[in-house]
Design a protein around this motif. Structure first.
Motif, PDB file in Angstrom:
ATOM      1  N   LEU A  39      72.846  13.643  27.371  1.00  0.00           N
ATOM      2  CA  LEU A  39      73.079  14.588  28.234  1.00  0.00           C
ATOM      3  C   LEU A  39      73.443  15.635  27.264  1.00  0.00           C
ATOM      4  N   LEU A  46      79.443  15.975  30.339  1.00  0.00           N
ATOM      5  CA  LEU A  46      78.623  15.959  31.457  1.00  0.00           C
ATOM      6  C   LEU A  46      78.152  14.531  31.332  1.00  0.00           C
ATOM      7  N   GLU A  47      78.306  13.638  30.197  1.00  0.00           N
ATOM      8  CA  GLU A  47      77.770  12.369  30.337  1.00  0.00           C
ATOM      9  C   GLU A  47      78.827  11.479  30.843  1.00  0.00           C
ATOM     10  N   ARG A  69      80.765  12.637  33.502  1.00  0.00           N
ATOM     11  CA  ARG A  69      80.328  13.061  34.838  1.00  0.00           C
ATOM     12  C   ARG A  69      79.129  12.175  35.459  1.00  0.00           C
ATOM     13  N   PHE A  70      78.001  12.186  34.656  1.00  0.00           N
ATOM     14  CA  PHE A  70      76.911  11.333  35.020  1.00  0.00           C
ATOM     15  C   PHE A  70      77.397   9.940  35.351  1.00  0.00           C
ATOM     16  N   ARG A  94      70.499  16.455  37.386  1.00  0.00           N
ATOM     17  CA  ARG A  94      70.029  17.587  36.685  1.00  0.00           C
ATOM     18  C   ARG A  94      70.116  19.020  37.402  1.00  0.00           C
ATOM     19  N   HIS A 148      73.696  20.426  37.965  1.00  0.00           N
ATOM     20  CA  HIS A 148      74.369  20.741  36.545  1.00  0.00           C
ATOM     21  C   HIS A 148      73.500  21.454  35.839  1.00  0.00           C
TER      22      HIS A 148
END
Length: 359
Positions: free
Chosen positions: A302, A307-308, A310-311, A356, A359
């Motif tokens: 990501l 963000l990774e 959170r993913f 996606r 975010h």
């Protein structure tokens, strides 16, 4: 039970019906009054299980009669040493194709056991692809060329197997019984079973019978392929639970349509995720050359580590587990082994699409 989808690279998900069948037999195997894994490995009940697993391994993978299959404890890592110890005689050498993390491990161990060299090194390209045949430099006197058909950590795969004029030896741990192979090119195919076939602790070694002969050097008996072959993988007490589970998974594979179905399903599942990556306009990225992308281990990144994180948290909330990439490379990794149902991959693709958008 709310069963979750396990995308772990190994030990990996197994077919639910196989787990339930083993559960029903665990305490009392076929009315024997004890479990299979408490029995002697010489007992008639276990002997039937053992021989059926061997027969199914050859049948399901469409292995020609000139090959034998061996069950050897220690996983694929022990084979890193056993292959050169058994195959390399005086004056012989072996070429190794360096495509990533596990190929490097095989080379490091092989160097302690024989004369080996790098026939191709992908480090300069950032380990993004495998070589074409013309790029593989095979020296005179080469006994075999070793490849890692699929790099579990790096997400790299040989789309076609090399044809370079010497026998191939392949570590296929993360592709074991997930694709057809041209057996005429190989002397040995091996892999740990903990990804596509069963629990950890055992390797399956498919070996050309004429190769399973007395090695050129003195070796401890357990390290000799000819000993395992002559004893039908019963030289010592075998990993009985692992073998019993592998036999059940092989029966499940046959019922699903065999190797043809496994290969077809692997492509369908991988395409679902690569579609989300390629159509994300850079939000998701895969570092691997498109021609060499793994069908078993889909790696992606990501835009940043936050963000990774959170993913991965969002995936855990949805019951999509073990998507964190290997600690040596980071990012995300979805392992799509044979028993991973298509529904689990569809859910992951939906999460990627939703994440996606948000975010």
């Amino acid at each position: 039970m709310n069963r979750k989808h396990n995308f772990c690279a190994g030990p990996s998900t197994l077919p639910l019906e196989v787990l339930e069948e083993m559960q029903s037999e665990l305490v009392d195997y076929q009315g024997a009054g004890l479990s299979l894994i408490e029995m002697s490995h010489r007992a008639l009940q276990y002997d039937a299980v053992h021989r059926q697993a061997k027969r199914l391994a050859l049948e399901v993978w469409e292995v020609p009669p000139e090959f034998d299959v061996l069950f050897i404890q220690g996983g694929a890592s022990l084979q890193f040493a056993m292959v050169p110890l058994n195959l390399l005689g005086a004056g012989q050498c072996a070429g190794y194709v360096d495509t990533g993390s596990w190929a490097k491990g095989a080379m490091a161990d092989a160097r302690t056991c024989g004369d080996i060299y790098s026939a191709w090194d992908g480090s300069a390209q950032g380990e993004r692809r495998v070589p074409d045949d013309a790029e593989i430099a095979v020296r005179d006197g080469t006994r075999y060329l070793h490849i890692t058909s699929n790099e579990t950590i790096d997400g790299i795969r040989f789309p076609e197997f090399p044809a370079v004029g010497v026998p191939l030896v392949a570590d296929m741990s993360s592709e074991l019984m997930a694709r057809r192979i041209p057996w005429e090119r190989f002397d040995i195919v091996y892999g740990g079973v903990q990804k596509n076939l069963g629990p950890a602790g055992m390797a399956m070694v498919f070996i050309r019978k004429e190769v399973a002969c007395e090695p050129a050097r003195p070796l401890a008996r357990y390290l000799r392929y000819d000993v395992h072959s002559s004893k039908e993988s019963l030289f010592n007490t075998p990993p009985m639970f692992a073998i019993a589970m592998v036999g059940k998974v092989l029966r499940w594979m046959r019922s699903q349509g065999g190797i043809e179905a496994m290969e077809r399903n692997a492509q369908v599942k991988a395409d679902l995720l690569y579609k989300e990556i390629d159509e994300s306009e850079g939000f998701y990225s895969c570092p691997v050359d498109a021609r060499c992308r793994s069908l078993m281990n889909v790696v992606f990144r990501l835009p940043d580590q936050a963000l990774e994180g959170r993913f991965l948290a969002a995936a855990d909330e949805r019951g999509l587990l073990n998507l964190k990439g290997h600690r040596s490379v980071g990012g995300c990794r979805a392992s799509l082994y044979n028993a991973m149902p298509r529904e689990g991959v569809v859910e992951l693709a939906e999460l990627m699409r939703d994440f996606r958008r948000d975010h």
